[in-house]
Design a protein around this motif. Structure first.
Motif, PDB file in Angstrom:
ATOM      1  N   ARG A  64       0.809  -1.215   0.000  1.00 20.73           N
ATOM      2  CA  ARG A  64       0.000   0.000   0.000  1.00 20.73           C
ATOM      3  C   ARG A  64       0.843   1.266   0.000  1.00 20.73           C
ATOM      4  O   ARG A  64       0.467   2.273  -0.608  1.00 20.73           O
ATOM      5  N   TRP A  65       2.000   1.230   0.662  1.00 18.94           N
ATOM      6  CA  TRP A  65       2.815   2.445   0.757  1.00 18.94           C
ATOM      7  C   TRP A  65       3.559   2.713  -0.544  1.00 18.94           C
ATOM      8  O   TRP A  65       3.807   3.863  -0.886  1.00 18.94           O
ATOM      9  N   TYR A  66       3.900   1.649  -1.259  1.00 16.65           N
ATOM     10  CA  TYR A  66       4.484   1.843  -2.590  1.00 16.65           C
ATOM     11  C   TYR A  66       3.415   2.357  -3.556  1.00 16.65           C
ATOM     12  O   TYR A  66       3.711   3.169  -4.432  1.00 16.65           O
ATOM     13  N   ASP A  67       2.195   1.876  -3.399  1.00 20.89           N
ATOM     14  CA  ASP A  67       1.097   2.381  -4.224  1.00 20.89           C
ATOM     15  C   ASP A  67       0.809   3.846  -3.907  1.00 20.89           C
ATOM     16  O   ASP A  67       0.474   4.630  -4.801  1.00 20.89           O
ATOM     17  N   LEU A  68       0.978   4.214  -2.631  1.00 25.40           N
ATOM     18  CA  LEU A  68       0.745   5.598  -2.238  1.00 25.40           C
ATOM     19  C   LEU A  68       1.749   6.547  -2.900  1.00 25.40           C
ATOM     20  O   LEU A  68       1.428   7.712  -3.152  1.00 25.40           O
ATOM     21  N   LEU A  69       2.944   6.052  -3.174  1.00 24.13           N
ATOM     22  CA  LEU A  69       3.927   6.893  -3.860  1.00 24.13           C
ATOM     23  C   LEU A  69       3.435   7.315  -5.236  1.00 24.13           C
ATOM     24  O   LEU A  69       3.822   8.375  -5.746  1.00 24.13           O
ATOM     25  N   LEU A  70       2.581   6.494  -5.836  1.00 22.91           N
ATOM     26  CA  LEU A  70       2.039   6.822  -7.157  1.00 22.91           C
ATOM     27  C   LEU A  70       0.760   7.645  -7.068  1.00 22.91           C
ATOM     28  O   LEU A  70       0.508   8.494  -7.928  1.00 22.91           O
ATOM     29  N   THR A 255      12.896  18.233  -3.899  1.00 18.73           N
ATOM     30  CA  THR A 255      13.580  17.005  -4.296  1.00 18.73           C
ATOM     31  C   THR A 255      13.115  15.874  -3.376  1.00 18.73           C
ATOM     32  O   THR A 255      12.380  16.111  -2.407  1.00 18.73           O
ATOM     33  N   ILE A 256      13.543  14.655  -3.668  1.00 13.85           N
ATOM     34  CA  ILE A 256      13.104  13.518  -2.853  1.00 13.85           C
ATOM     35  C   ILE A 256      13.509  13.670  -1.389  1.00 13.85           C
ATOM     36  O   ILE A 256      12.665  13.512  -0.496  1.00 13.85           O
ATOM     37  N   PRO A 257      14.773  13.974  -1.054  1.00  9.29           N
ATOM     38  CA  PRO A 257      15.125  14.118   0.360  1.00  9.29           C
ATOM     39  C   PRO A 257      14.348  15.235   1.054  1.00  9.29           C
ATOM     40  O   PRO A 257      13.962  15.089   2.224  1.00  9.29           O
ATOM     41  N   ARG A 258      14.103  16.332   0.347  1.00  9.99           N
ATOM     42  CA  ARG A 258      13.356  17.430   0.972  1.00  9.99           C
ATOM     43  C   ARG A 258      11.902  17.032   1.196  1.00  9.99           C
ATOM     44  O   ARG A 258      11.316  17.377   2.224  1.00  9.99           O
ATOM     45  N   GLN A 259      11.314  16.293   0.254  1.00  8.46           N
ATOM     46  CA  GLN A 259       9.948  15.821   0.431  1.00  8.46           C
ATOM     47  C   GLN A 259       9.870  14.834   1.589  1.00  8.46           C
ATOM     48  O   GLN A 259       8.901  14.830   2.349  1.00  8.46           O
ATOM     49  N   MET A 260      10.897  13.987   1.736  1.00  8.89           N
ATOM     50  CA  MET A 260      10.925  13.066   2.877  1.00  8.89           C
ATOM     51  C   MET A 260      11.010  13.834   4.184  1.00  8.89           C
ATOM     52  O   MET A 260      10.339  13.489   5.166  1.00  8.89           O
ATOM     53  N   TRP A 261      11.825  14.875   4.213  1.00 10.10           N
ATOM     54  CA  TRP A 261      11.953  15.689   5.423  1.00 10.10           C
ATOM     55  C   TRP A 261      10.633  16.372   5.759  1.00 10.10           C
ATOM     56  O   TRP A 261      10.209  16.390   6.912  1.00 10.10           O
ATOM     57  N   ASN A 262       9.963  16.911   4.731  1.00  6.30           N
ATOM     58  CA  ASN A 262       8.671  17.548   4.964  1.00  6.30           C
ATOM     59  C   ASN A 262       7.641  16.541   5.458  1.00  6.30           C
ATOM     60  O   ASN A 262       6.808  16.848   6.316  1.00  6.30           O
ATOM     61  N   GLY A 263       7.710  15.306   4.899  1.00  6.65           N
ATOM     62  CA  GLY A 263       6.765  14.288   5.330  1.00  6.65           C
ATOM     63  C   GLY A 263       6.978  13.874   6.774  1.00  6.65           C
ATOM     64  O   GLY A 263       6.020  13.597   7.499  1.00  6.65           O
ATOM     65  N   SER A 269       4.493   8.909   7.800  1.00  7.27           N
ATOM     66  CA  SER A 269       3.845   7.880   7.004  1.00  7.27           C
ATOM     67  C   SER A 269       4.875   6.849   6.583  1.00  7.27           C
ATOM     68  O   SER A 269       5.995   7.203   6.197  1.00  7.27           O
ATOM     69  N   PRO A 270       4.515   5.565   6.619  1.00  7.39           N
ATOM     70  CA  PRO A 270       5.441   4.535   6.136  1.00  7.39           C
ATOM     71  C   PRO A 270       5.800   4.675   4.662  1.00  7.39           C
ATOM     72  O   PRO A 270       6.676   3.959   4.180  1.00  7.39           O
ATOM     73  N   ALA A 271       5.121   5.562   3.947  1.00  3.60           N
ATOM     74  CA  ALA A 271       5.500   5.814   2.554  1.00  3.60           C
ATOM     75  C   ALA A 271       6.948   6.305   2.482  1.00  3.60           C
ATOM     76  O   ALA A 271       7.647   6.053   1.496  1.00  3.60           O
ATOM     77  N   ILE A 272       7.392   6.997   3.534  1.00  5.24           N
ATOM     78  CA  ILE A 272       8.782   7.454   3.587  1.00  5.24           C
ATOM     79  C   ILE A 272       9.724   6.256   3.627  1.00  5.24           C
ATOM     80  O   ILE A 272      10.809   6.271   3.028  1.00  5.24           O
ATOM     81  N   LEU A 273       9.297   5.183   4.326  1.00  7.19           N
ATOM     82  CA  LEU A 273      10.109   3.974   4.364  1.00  7.19           C
ATOM     83  C   LEU A 273      10.177   3.311   2.993  1.00  7.19           C
ATOM     84  O   LEU A 273      11.204   2.732   2.620  1.00  7.19           O
ATOM     85  N   ALA A 274       9.083   3.391   2.242  1.00  7.49           N
ATOM     86  CA  ALA A 274       9.094   2.847   0.884  1.00  7.49           C
ATOM     87  C   ALA A 274      10.081   3.608   0.007  1.00  7.49           C
ATOM     88  O   ALA A 274      10.823   3.013  -0.779  1.00  7.49           O
ATOM     89  N   VAL A 275      10.086   4.930   0.137  1.00  5.23           N
ATOM     90  CA  VAL A 275      11.053   5.733  -0.621  1.00  5.23           C
ATOM     91  C   VAL A 275      12.477   5.384  -0.206  1.00  5.23           C
ATOM     92  O   VAL A 275      13.368   5.243  -1.050  1.00  5.23           O
ATOM     93  N   ALA A 276      12.687   5.242   1.108  1.00  2.00           N
ATOM     94  CA  ALA A 276      14.017   4.910   1.603  1.00  2.00           C
ATOM     95  C   ALA A 276      14.480   3.562   1.060  1.00  2.00           C
ATOM     96  O   ALA A 276      15.653   3.393   0.694  1.00  2.00           O
ATOM     97  N   THR A 277      13.579   2.591   0.967  1.00  4.03           N
ATOM     98  CA  THR A 277      13.937   1.285   0.428  1.00  4.03           C
ATOM     99  C   THR A 277      14.350   1.391  -1.035  1.00  4.03           C
ATOM    100  O   THR A 277      15.337   0.783  -1.471  1.00  4.03           O
TER     101      THR A 277
END
Length: 306
Positions: A64-70, A255-263, A269-277
């Motif tokens: 679900r968290w990988y799907d949330l990235l889309l 950028t991706i790291p800045r979006q992760m920081w904002n999140g 959200s575990p979506a950040i973990l999906a991005v990290a993976t």
């Protein structure tokens, strides 16, 4: 290396102690990364292992968290997943947009860092180059100086020249990331030039080749593995960097790291973990490429890998 059969009991004890210490250090370094990967498949919105995950219940795992990235940021995430749905993903999904920004910034920063770093390494490899040690120390200082100091200095410098008024999006971020990537290119290309046979360039010059032809036909093919390795390190540095982006980038430059920081600040959200993976997988692939290029460079220089 295998332990010889004539080793004493003390040597055998130290051999196994050394192996255990190496394994413990490796686990200590890699454990935080390994924990992130299974947590990204958590079916629940938590950053911890649930009872179902620990018991390997299939219902405890989800994509679900990988799907949330889309779907995050899309205009019609519930629509049928066809060509129009993917077009909506490409144009409006938040994580896709920041990924595109990171790739574009990383590409131009890597290109600039590779060109400038290679030129600097070639200059430093010349025997007649004065003050080589001092110049080398200055050029690799962005790798040594704490990133917060570099970011602060770049912020005040770019503010003084009003770089945002130039009208080029992400220009400050690209230049800053190129500054951080140049030391990696210099180090890898310089390491390649250590075993470079300069008699080849002298022979080419004696046969009438111009300096441009010598570089294109002789020097560049031999140092290309070092250039690509440095470029990959520069790209990874740009792709994962967040501190400089927070200081330099405009509010709409994400950028991706800045979006992760904002999140992390706004909504955990575990979506950040999906991005990290995904970033871990990309980093592993790039490091594997660097290792292959290193071995190829050793073969080109006639050095057998140890």
């Amino acid at each position: 290396m295998a332990l010889p059969i004539y080793a004493s009991p003390l040597e055998r004890a130290w051999h196994w102690t050394y192996k255990i210490l190496c394994a413990a250090i490796f686990i200590f370094l890699i454990a935080p990364i390994l924990v992130v990967i299974p947590l990204s498949f958590n079916a629940e919105p938590y950053f911890t292992f649930t009872e179902k995950m620990l018991s390997f219940d299939p219902t405890g795992y989800s994509m679900r968290w990988y799907d949330l990235l889309l779907t995050f940021g899309m205009q019609a995430p519930e629509a049928e997943r066809g060509a129009s749905w993917w077009a909506d993903v490409w144009q409006h999904a938040t994580w896709v947009q920041v990924a595109k920004n990171s790739v574009v910034v990383g590409f131009f920063a890597t290109l600039l860092a590779t060109v400038l770093g290679t030129l600097a390494a070639l200059g430093l490899s010349r025997p007649e180059m004065p003050f080589k040690r001092s110049i080398m120390a200055i050029l690799i200082s962005p790798m040594i100086v704490p990133i917060i100091i570099t970011a602060t200095g770049l912020f005040f410098f770019y503010s003084s020249i009003q770089i945002r008024s130039w009208g080029i999006p992400y220009l400050g971020v690209v230049l800053a990331h190129a500054t951080l990537g140049i030391p990696f290119v210099i180090i890898t290309v310089t390491a390649t030039l250590v075993g470079f046979d300069h008699s080849l360039t002298r022979a080419a010059a004696s046969l009438g080749a111009s300096p441009v032809t010598i570089f294109r036909k002789v020097t560049m093919p031999l140092i290309l593995p070092g250039m690509i390795s440095g470029a990959l390190f520069a790209f990874v540095t740009s792709f994962d960097e967040v501190v400089v982006v927070m200081f330099i980038a405009a509010p709409d430059e994400q950028t991706i790291p800045r979006q992760m920081w904002n999140g992390i600040r706004e909504q955990i959200s575990p979506a950040i973990l999906a991005v990290a993976t995904i970033l871990v997988v990309i980093s592993i692939l790039l490091l594997a490429t660097v290792e292959l290029l290193r071995r190829r460079g050793e073969k080109l220089r006639g050095v057998s890998p140890s």
